[in-house]
Design a protein around this motif. Structure first.
Motif, PDB file in Angstrom:
ATOM      1  N   LEU A  91      -8.445   0.462   2.973  1.00  0.00           N
ATOM      2  CA  LEU A  91      -8.873  -0.858   2.016  1.00  0.00           C
ATOM      3  C   LEU A  91      -7.216  -1.396   1.509  1.00  0.00           C
ATOM      4  N   PHE A  92      -7.104  -2.627   1.729  1.00  0.00           N
ATOM      5  CA  PHE A  92      -5.844  -3.221   1.001  1.00  0.00           C
ATOM      6  C   PHE A  92      -6.022  -4.251   0.148  1.00  0.00           C
ATOM      7  N   ASP A  93      -5.285  -4.117  -0.966  1.00  0.00           N
ATOM      8  CA  ASP A  93      -5.489  -5.207  -2.155  1.00  0.00           C
ATOM      9  C   ASP A  93      -4.295  -5.803  -2.129  1.00  0.00           C
ATOM     10  N   GLU A  94      -4.272  -6.860  -1.759  1.00  0.00           N
ATOM     11  CA  GLU A  94      -2.874  -7.693  -1.836  1.00  0.00           C
ATOM     12  C   GLU A  94      -1.586  -7.015  -1.747  1.00  0.00           C
ATOM     13  N   PRO A  95      -1.412  -6.273  -0.415  1.00  0.00           N
ATOM     14  CA  PRO A  95      -0.450  -5.322  -0.202  1.00  0.00           C
ATOM     15  C   PRO A  95       0.927  -5.885  -0.295  1.00  0.00           C
ATOM     16  N   THR A  96       0.970  -7.026  -0.207  1.00  0.00           N
ATOM     17  CA  THR A  96       2.413  -7.842   0.166  1.00  0.00           C
ATOM     18  C   THR A  96       2.550  -8.880  -1.065  1.00  0.00           C
ATOM     19  N   SER A  97       1.727  -8.961  -1.795  1.00  0.00           N
ATOM     20  CA  SER A  97       1.837 -10.158  -3.008  1.00  0.00           C
ATOM     21  C   SER A  97       2.893  -9.727  -3.964  1.00  0.00           C
ATOM     22  N   MET A 102     -10.380  -1.588   8.852  1.00  0.00           N
ATOM     23  CA  MET A 102      -9.536  -2.293   7.585  1.00  0.00           C
ATOM     24  C   MET A 102     -10.322  -3.204   7.033  1.00  0.00           C
ATOM     25  N   LEU A 103     -10.290  -3.440   5.572  1.00  0.00           N
ATOM     26  CA  LEU A 103     -10.765  -4.456   4.768  1.00  0.00           C
ATOM     27  C   LEU A 103      -9.546  -4.756   3.819  1.00  0.00           C
ATOM     28  N   CYS A 104      -8.952  -6.022   4.120  1.00  0.00           N
ATOM     29  CA  CYS A 104      -7.656  -6.368   3.574  1.00  0.00           C
ATOM     30  C   CYS A 104      -7.782  -7.543   2.619  1.00  0.00           C
ATOM     31  N   VAL A 105      -7.705  -7.421   1.292  1.00  0.00           N
ATOM     32  CA  VAL A 105      -7.519  -8.631   0.727  1.00  0.00           C
ATOM     33  C   VAL A 105      -6.239  -9.089   0.694  1.00  0.00           C
ATOM     34  N   THR A 106      -6.100 -10.223   1.186  1.00  0.00           N
ATOM     35  CA  THR A 106      -4.697 -10.811   1.370  1.00  0.00           C
ATOM     36  C   THR A 106      -4.675 -12.442   1.693  1.00  0.00           C
ATOM     37  N   HIS A 107      -3.822 -13.134   1.202  1.00  0.00           N
ATOM     38  CA  HIS A 107      -3.669 -14.576   1.521  1.00  0.00           C
ATOM     39  C   HIS A 107      -2.641 -14.689   2.623  1.00  0.00           C
ATOM     40  N   GLU A 108      -1.995 -13.763   3.344  1.00  0.00           N
ATOM     41  CA  GLU A 108      -1.431 -13.865   4.372  1.00  0.00           C
ATOM     42  C   GLU A 108      -2.148 -14.206   5.577  1.00  0.00           C
ATOM     43  N   ALA A 120       1.724   5.111   4.361  1.00  0.00           N
ATOM     44  CA  ALA A 120       1.799   6.416   5.076  1.00  0.00           C
ATOM     45  C   ALA A 120       1.078   7.552   4.194  1.00  0.00           C
ATOM     46  N   ARG A 121       1.182   7.500   2.760  1.00  0.00           N
ATOM     47  CA  ARG A 121       0.429   8.515   1.909  1.00  0.00           C
ATOM     48  C   ARG A 121      -0.888   8.320   2.319  1.00  0.00           C
ATOM     49  N   ALA A 122      -1.714   6.980   2.296  1.00  0.00           N
ATOM     50  CA  ALA A 122      -2.847   6.967   2.512  1.00  0.00           C
ATOM     51  C   ALA A 122      -3.445   7.663   3.918  1.00  0.00           C
ATOM     52  N   LEU A 123      -2.455   7.347   4.786  1.00  0.00           N
ATOM     53  CA  LEU A 123      -2.943   7.907   6.243  1.00  0.00           C
ATOM     54  C   LEU A 123      -2.768   9.282   6.276  1.00  0.00           C
ATOM     55  N   CYS A 124      -2.176   9.880   5.495  1.00  0.00           N
ATOM     56  CA  CYS A 124      -2.101  11.352   5.515  1.00  0.00           C
ATOM     57  C   CYS A 124      -3.354  11.942   5.257  1.00  0.00           C
ATOM     58  N   ARG A 142     -12.100  10.931   0.344  1.00  0.00           N
ATOM     59  CA  ARG A 142     -11.436  11.380   1.383  1.00  0.00           C
ATOM     60  C   ARG A 142     -11.463  10.566   2.682  1.00  0.00           C
ATOM     61  N   GLU A 143     -12.425   9.723   2.888  1.00  0.00           N
ATOM     62  CA  GLU A 143     -12.675   9.025   3.932  1.00  0.00           C
ATOM     63  C   GLU A 143     -12.112   7.594   3.885  1.00  0.00           C
ATOM     64  N   VAL A 144     -11.839   7.053   2.734  1.00  0.00           N
ATOM     65  CA  VAL A 144     -11.539   5.801   2.519  1.00  0.00           C
ATOM     66  C   VAL A 144     -10.049   5.739   1.759  1.00  0.00           C
ATOM     67  N   GLY A 145      -9.103   5.197   2.593  1.00  0.00           N
ATOM     68  CA  GLY A 145      -7.620   4.948   2.094  1.00  0.00           C
ATOM     69  C   GLY A 145      -7.733   3.784   1.313  1.00  0.00           C
ATOM     70  N   MET A 146      -6.730   3.728   0.105  1.00  0.00           N
ATOM     71  CA  MET A 146      -6.537   2.524  -0.515  1.00  0.00           C
ATOM     72  C   MET A 146      -5.103   2.311  -0.939  1.00  0.00           C
ATOM     73  N   VAL A 147      -4.529   1.234  -0.544  1.00  0.00           N
ATOM     74  CA  VAL A 147      -3.338   0.545  -0.926  1.00  0.00           C
ATOM     75  C   VAL A 147      -3.391  -0.573  -1.592  1.00  0.00           C
ATOM     76  N   PHE A 148      -2.523  -0.298  -2.786  1.00  0.00           N
ATOM     77  CA  PHE A 148      -2.468  -1.516  -3.828  1.00  0.00           C
ATOM     78  C   PHE A 148      -1.381  -2.348  -3.754  1.00  0.00           C
ATOM     79  N   GLN A 149      -1.481  -3.598  -4.872  1.00  0.00           N
ATOM     80  CA  GLN A 149      -0.343  -4.453  -4.737  1.00  0.00           C
ATOM     81  C   GLN A 149       0.738  -3.779  -5.272  1.00  0.00           C
ATOM     82  N   HIS A 150       0.722  -2.905  -6.360  1.00  0.00           N
ATOM     83  CA  HIS A 150       1.676  -2.337  -6.997  1.00  0.00           C
ATOM     84  C   HIS A 150       2.184  -0.768  -6.538  1.00  0.00           C
ATOM     85  N   PHE A 151       1.875  -0.574  -5.254  1.00  0.00           N
ATOM     86  CA  PHE A 151       2.305   0.768  -4.525  1.00  0.00           C
ATOM     87  C   PHE A 151       1.649   1.874  -5.275  1.00  0.00           C
TER      88      PHE A 151
END
Ligand code: ATP
Ligand code: MG
Length: 248
Positions: free
Chosen positions: A165-171, A195-201, A154-158, A83-92
């Motif tokens: 947590l973001f796992d390569e959200p733009t790759s 925020m914890l973001c796995v990214t190479h940006e 947005a869905r995670a923020l709701c 409930r407290e930890v939102g996650m966003v993946f590479q493939h939405f």
């Protein structure tokens, strides 16, 4: 849960897949409001580490505390953390048969027990925040990759998470769509989200991260503020990685 000053505390974390060890005594403390970028070569354990933080993966030894709660195998504990930890993946990972708005209200209605009206009103606020309110009635398949990823954010923020947590959200995105997603993430960071973001940006890392965590072969090799990490990496493996991805 009230956000304590320490958002995430990982102590001597070990993770195995079968007999194959993929995380070796990982230690990481993240303060509330802190932004961490995690980078490192493919297979170094970045996804595994952040997936352990919301119990998408089990760990075999060591402790993980999220907002002061130690993760264990009890279902109530797992639900509390998710409930407290939102996650966003590479493939939405949006539900393809649900509209954008339905994707956004599902979890708040089921898990947070919000009534539809409240959930929809809140969802529209977040869709506006990620600059896509006009797509509320569309299906994910009708959206570009960048738009889908903004909906996923947005869905995670709701769920009103304390930590994202973001796992390569733009790759998986085409170059012209990367910046629109990074912009949304940057605004979220400026609003004070942990925020914890796995990214190479690396431009994003320089601008937004308080700390860059570099992983290799299942261990954290180096942890430093971005200016230090990029301009003066201390370890040979960090140097080699940076010269590979920055092309010099
Ligand atoms: N479900 C799984 N079953 C078995 N081994 C796995 C599984 N998922 C990951 N691994 C292994 O764990 C190690 C770490 O993988 P992980 O996906 O965490 O790396 P990563 O740093 O996120 O890599 P990438 O940059 O390619 O996403 C790798 O050796 C990988 O093969
Ligand atoms: Mg990964």
């Amino acid at each position: 849960m009230k956000q304590p000053s320490t958002a995430v505390e990982v102590v001597n974390l070990r993770k195995f897949y079968g007999s194959h060890q993929v995380l070796f005594d990982v230690n990481l403390t993240v303060a509330g409001g802190e932004k961490i970028v995690i980078c490192g070569p493919s297979g170094s354990g970045k996804s595994t580490l952040i997936r352990c933080l919301n119990k998408l993966e089990d760990h075999q030894s060591g402790t993980i505390r999220v907002l002061g709660t130690e993760l264990n195998d009890e279902i109530d504990n797992i639900n509390e953390v998710r409930r407290e930890v939102g996650m966003v993946f590479q493939h939405f990972n949006l539900f393809p048969h649900l509209t954008v708005l339905e994707n956004c209200v599902l979890a708040p209605m089921l898990v947070r027990k919000q009534d539809r009206k409240t959930a929809e009103a809140r969802a529209m606020t977040y869709l506006e925040r990620v600059k896509i309110p006009q797509k509320a009635g569309a299906y994910p398949g009708e959206l570009s990759g960048g738009q889908q990823q903004r909906v996923a954010i947005a869905r995670a923020l709701c769920m009103k998470p304390e930590i994202m947590l973001f796992d390569e959200p733009t790759s998986a995105l085409d170059p012209e769509m990367i910046s629109e997603v990074l912009e949304v993430m940057t605004e979220l960071a400026q609003d004070g989200m942990t925020m914890l973001c796995v990214t190479h940006e690396m431009g994003f890392a320089r601008k937004v991260a308080d700390r860059v965590v570099f992983m290799d072969k299942g261990s954290i090799v180096e942890e430093a503020p971005p200016s230090e990490f990029f301009d003066n990496p201390r370890h040979e493996r960090s140097k080699a990685f940076l010269s590979q991805i920055l092309g010099h």
